[in-house]
Design a protein around this motif. Structure first.
Motif, PDB file in Angstrom:
ATOM      1  N   ASP A 175      -6.040   9.906   0.954  1.00  0.00           N
ATOM      2  CA  ASP A 175      -5.653   8.831   0.046  1.00  0.00           C
ATOM      3  C   ASP A 175      -5.019   9.445  -1.192  1.00  0.00           C
ATOM      4  O   ASP A 175      -5.651  10.256  -1.880  1.00  0.00           O
ATOM      5  N   LEU A 176      -3.776   9.076  -1.451  1.00  0.00           N
ATOM      6  CA  LEU A 176      -3.076   9.640  -2.608  1.00  0.00           C
ATOM      7  C   LEU A 176      -3.672   9.180  -3.932  1.00  0.00           C
ATOM      8  O   LEU A 176      -3.404   9.770  -4.973  1.00  0.00           O
ATOM      9  N   ASN A 177      -4.465   8.125  -3.902  1.00  0.00           N
ATOM     10  CA  ASN A 177      -5.082   7.638  -5.137  1.00  0.00           C
ATOM     11  C   ASN A 177      -6.525   8.142  -5.241  1.00  0.00           C
ATOM     12  O   ASN A 177      -7.418   7.626  -4.577  1.00  0.00           O
ATOM     13  N   ARG A 185     -11.513   3.071  -4.404  1.00  0.00           N
ATOM     14  CA  ARG A 185     -12.927   2.998  -4.025  1.00  0.00           C
ATOM     15  C   ARG A 185     -13.187   3.894  -2.814  1.00  0.00           C
ATOM     16  O   ARG A 185     -14.212   4.566  -2.723  1.00  0.00           O
ATOM     17  N   THR A 186     -12.236   3.889  -1.877  1.00  0.00           N
ATOM     18  CA  THR A 186     -12.403   4.718  -0.676  1.00  0.00           C
ATOM     19  C   THR A 186     -12.478   6.198  -1.049  1.00  0.00           C
ATOM     20  O   THR A 186     -13.366   6.919  -0.583  1.00  0.00           O
ATOM     21  N   LEU A 237      -5.876   6.127   4.490  1.00  0.00           N
ATOM     22  CA  LEU A 237      -5.308   4.902   3.906  1.00  0.00           C
ATOM     23  C   LEU A 237      -6.201   3.689   4.159  1.00  0.00           C
ATOM     24  O   LEU A 237      -5.749   2.626   4.572  1.00  0.00           O
ATOM     25  N   ALA A 259       0.849  -1.205   0.000  1.00  0.00           N
ATOM     26  CA  ALA A 259       0.000   0.000   0.000  1.00  0.00           C
ATOM     27  C   ALA A 259       0.882   1.252   0.000  1.00  0.00           C
ATOM     28  O   ALA A 259       0.592   2.233  -0.695  1.00  0.00           O
ATOM     29  N   ARG A 272       2.271   1.885  -3.446  1.00  0.00           N
ATOM     30  CA  ARG A 272       1.272   2.476  -4.342  1.00  0.00           C
ATOM     31  C   ARG A 272       1.139   3.980  -4.050  1.00  0.00           C
ATOM     32  O   ARG A 272       1.111   4.804  -4.962  1.00  0.00           O
ATOM     33  N   ASP A 310      -3.635  13.620  -0.742  1.00  0.00           N
ATOM     34  CA  ASP A 310      -2.343  14.146  -0.281  1.00  0.00           C
ATOM     35  C   ASP A 310      -1.652  13.051   0.520  1.00  0.00           C
ATOM     36  O   ASP A 310      -2.294  12.087   0.950  1.00  0.00           O
ATOM     37  N   ASN A 311      -0.355  13.227   0.743  1.00  0.00           N
ATOM     38  CA  ASN A 311       0.364  12.286   1.584  1.00  0.00           C
ATOM     39  C   ASN A 311      -0.004  12.553   3.044  1.00  0.00           C
ATOM     40  O   ASN A 311      -0.024  13.714   3.484  1.00  0.00           O
ATOM     41  N   ILE A 312      -0.236  11.497   3.775  1.00  0.00           N
ATOM     42  CA  ILE A 312      -0.626  11.651   5.185  1.00  0.00           C
ATOM     43  C   ILE A 312       0.423  12.429   5.984  1.00  0.00           C
ATOM     44  O   ILE A 312       0.080  13.148   6.916  1.00  0.00           O
ATOM     45  N   ASP A 347      -9.173   0.721   3.268  1.00  0.00           N
ATOM     46  CA  ASP A 347      -9.581  -0.127   2.148  1.00  0.00           C
ATOM     47  C   ASP A 347     -11.061   0.104   1.844  1.00  0.00           C
ATOM     48  O   ASP A 347     -11.833   0.527   2.712  1.00  0.00           O
ATOM     49  N   GLY A 348     -11.413  -0.173   0.593  1.00  0.00           N
ATOM     50  CA  GLY A 348     -12.757   0.138   0.115  1.00  0.00           C
ATOM     51  C   GLY A 348     -13.871  -0.588   0.846  1.00  0.00           C
ATOM     52  O   GLY A 348     -14.946  -0.026   1.050  1.00  0.00           O
TER      53      GLY A 348
HETATM   54  P1  ATP Z   1      -9.631   0.668  -2.317  1.00  0.00           P
HETATM   55  O1  ATP Z   1     -10.053  -0.660  -1.758  1.00  0.00           O
HETATM   56  O2  ATP Z   1     -10.171   1.868  -1.593  1.00  0.00           O
HETATM   57  O3  ATP Z   1      -9.798   0.797  -3.832  1.00  0.00           O
HETATM   58  P2  ATP Z   1      -6.832  -0.023  -2.447  1.00  0.00           P
HETATM   59  O4  ATP Z   1      -7.103  -1.476  -2.404  1.00  0.00           O
HETATM   60  O5  ATP Z   1      -6.260   0.585  -3.685  1.00  0.00           O
HETATM   61  O6  ATP Z   1      -8.078   0.819  -2.009  1.00  0.00           O
HETATM   62  P3  ATP Z   1      -5.382  -0.134   0.035  1.00  0.00           P
HETATM   63  O7  ATP Z   1      -4.118  -0.835  -0.182  1.00  0.00           O
HETATM   64  O8  ATP Z   1      -6.462  -0.783   0.793  1.00  0.00           O
HETATM   65  O9  ATP Z   1      -5.827   0.422  -1.357  1.00  0.00           O
HETATM   66  O10 ATP Z   1      -5.194   1.288   0.724  1.00  0.00           O
HETATM   67  C1  ATP Z   1      -4.093   2.046   0.617  1.00  0.00           C
HETATM   68  C2  ATP Z   1      -4.375   3.376  -0.087  1.00  0.00           C
HETATM   69  O11 ATP Z   1      -3.628   4.351   0.605  1.00  0.00           O
HETATM   70  C3  ATP Z   1      -3.888   3.380  -1.546  1.00  0.00           C
HETATM   71  O12 ATP Z   1      -4.836   4.022  -2.361  1.00  0.00           O
HETATM   72  C4  ATP Z   1      -2.600   4.234  -1.498  1.00  0.00           C
HETATM   73  O13 ATP Z   1      -2.440   5.010  -2.664  1.00  0.00           O
HETATM   74  C5  ATP Z   1      -2.851   5.120  -0.293  1.00  0.00           C
HETATM   75  N1  ATP Z   1      -1.621   5.526   0.419  1.00  0.00           N
HETATM   76  C6  ATP Z   1      -0.544   4.766   0.713  1.00  0.00           C
HETATM   77  N2  ATP Z   1       0.373   5.469   1.406  1.00  0.00           N
HETATM   78  C7  ATP Z   1      -0.146   6.709   1.577  1.00  0.00           C
HETATM   79  C8  ATP Z   1       0.290   7.885   2.236  1.00  0.00           C
HETATM   80  N3  ATP Z   1       1.472   7.950   2.839  1.00  0.00           N
HETATM   81  N4  ATP Z   1      -0.538   8.953   2.248  1.00  0.00           N
HETATM   82  C9  ATP Z   1      -1.752   8.909   1.639  1.00  0.00           C
HETATM   83  N5  ATP Z   1      -2.217   7.835   0.991  1.00  0.00           N
HETATM   84  C10 ATP Z   1      -1.439   6.739   0.951  1.00  0.00           C
END
Ligand code: ATP
Length: 245
Positions: free
Chosen positions: A180-182, A186-187, A160, A34, A37, A197-199, A162-163
């Motif tokens: 969440d940087l992405n 889903r989240t 950070l 995570a 990513r 943004d980065n946490i 999960d969906g």
């Molecule tokens: P979802 O289930 O919401 O689609 P996912 O399966 O892509 O999410 P997870 O691995 O459950 O993701 O969650 C981690 C999320 O946190 C990722 O989207 C990642 O980009 C994000 N992330 C990781 N490190 C950081 C950080 N330092 N600051 C902000 N976001 C971050």
């Protein structure tokens, strides 16, 4: 030891924190994935806080200040990267901190609880497994919450996340704020407020805002929230990902 003049110094320091958390036994291996990513998205974002994230953080802090039972949810990555900063934010907001782990084990729970105590926060919620309740009685393991914390909360910060967990919280009436940087996760898509943004940059910025906004009147906080549209803000965040040479 990473040399301070290394061009990727800050990123490597964060990577080290994540690796150490894994070695110390409180971060699951998937927590490292995570993080990787997140790093990629941050690279493309230019490793800086963008205007849409600033706007989302203002709204997020107002919502947390106006909430009846606001809670900051933490996991292994959050603990590894921003334990002191989360404690500062909870102190300013006068709210609770609750532990929620995707891969929960008693060992991980105990290590994180001890770390929070050592950093000055004695009452992290969600650590006593026998006291946890399933939100609205649903049996999914991602639905557990502590009775005085997320179970009865109205606004939850879930960085950070999960969906699946986010979906359960939203469907059961919670307003959720995520970092969440992405912007496509889903989240990020289903949250009430999404901070792209980065946490490590977001939490200190939110603490600064909380110090200022806690002196505001309710109507002023409501004014900041009023015109915010998360979908539009997410589009603006996506526009910040420009691949330039
Ligand atoms: P979802 O289930 O919401 O689609 P996912 O399966 O892509 O999410 P997870 O691995 O459950 O993701 O969650 C981690 C999320 O946190 C990722 O989207 C990642 O980009 C994000 N992330 C990781 N490190 C950081 C950080 N330092 N600051 C902000 N976001 C971050």
């Amino acid at each position: 030891m990473i040399p301070k003049n290394h061009p990727r110094y800050e990123s490597l320091v964060l990577r080290d924190k994540i690796k150490n958390a894994f070695k110390e036994g409180y971060l699951a291996d998937s927590g490292m994935i995570a993080h990787g990513r997140g790093e990629t998205f941050d690279y493309l974002l230019g490793e800086k806080t963008c205007p849409p994230a600033e706007e989302a953080m203002k709204v997020a802090v107002c919502k947390l200040l106006l909430a009846k039972n606001p809670v900051l949810s933490v996991n292994g990555n959050t603990t590894a990267l921003v334990i002191d900063e989360i404690i500062d934010l909870a102190t300013q907001l006068e709210c609770k901190i609750e532990l929620n782990l995707f891969y929960r084990s008693e060992e991980r729970v105990q290590i994180i609880e001890k770390m929070f105590k050592e950093h000055g926060w004695d009452d992290i919620l969600g650590t006593n497994t026998s006291e946890l309740l399933n939100i609205d009685g649903i049996t999914n393991p991602r639905s557990t919450a502590s009775p005085e914390g997320i179970y009865t909360s109205d606004v939850v910060l879930v960085p950070l996340e999960d969906g699946d967990r986010a979906e359960i919280l939203v469907e059961h009436g919670k307003e959720i704020i995520t970092i969440d940087l992405n912007p496509l996760s889903r989240t990020a898509q289903m949250s009430t407020v999404t901070i792209v943004d980065n946490i490590v940059r977001a939490i200190p910025y939110m603490t600064k805002l909380a110090k200022e906004y806690k002196n505001y009147e309710t109507k002023d906080l409501e004014k900041i929230i009023k015109d915010f549209n998360n979908k539009e803000n997410l589009k603006k965040s996506l526009d910040e990902f420009k691949i330039k040479q």
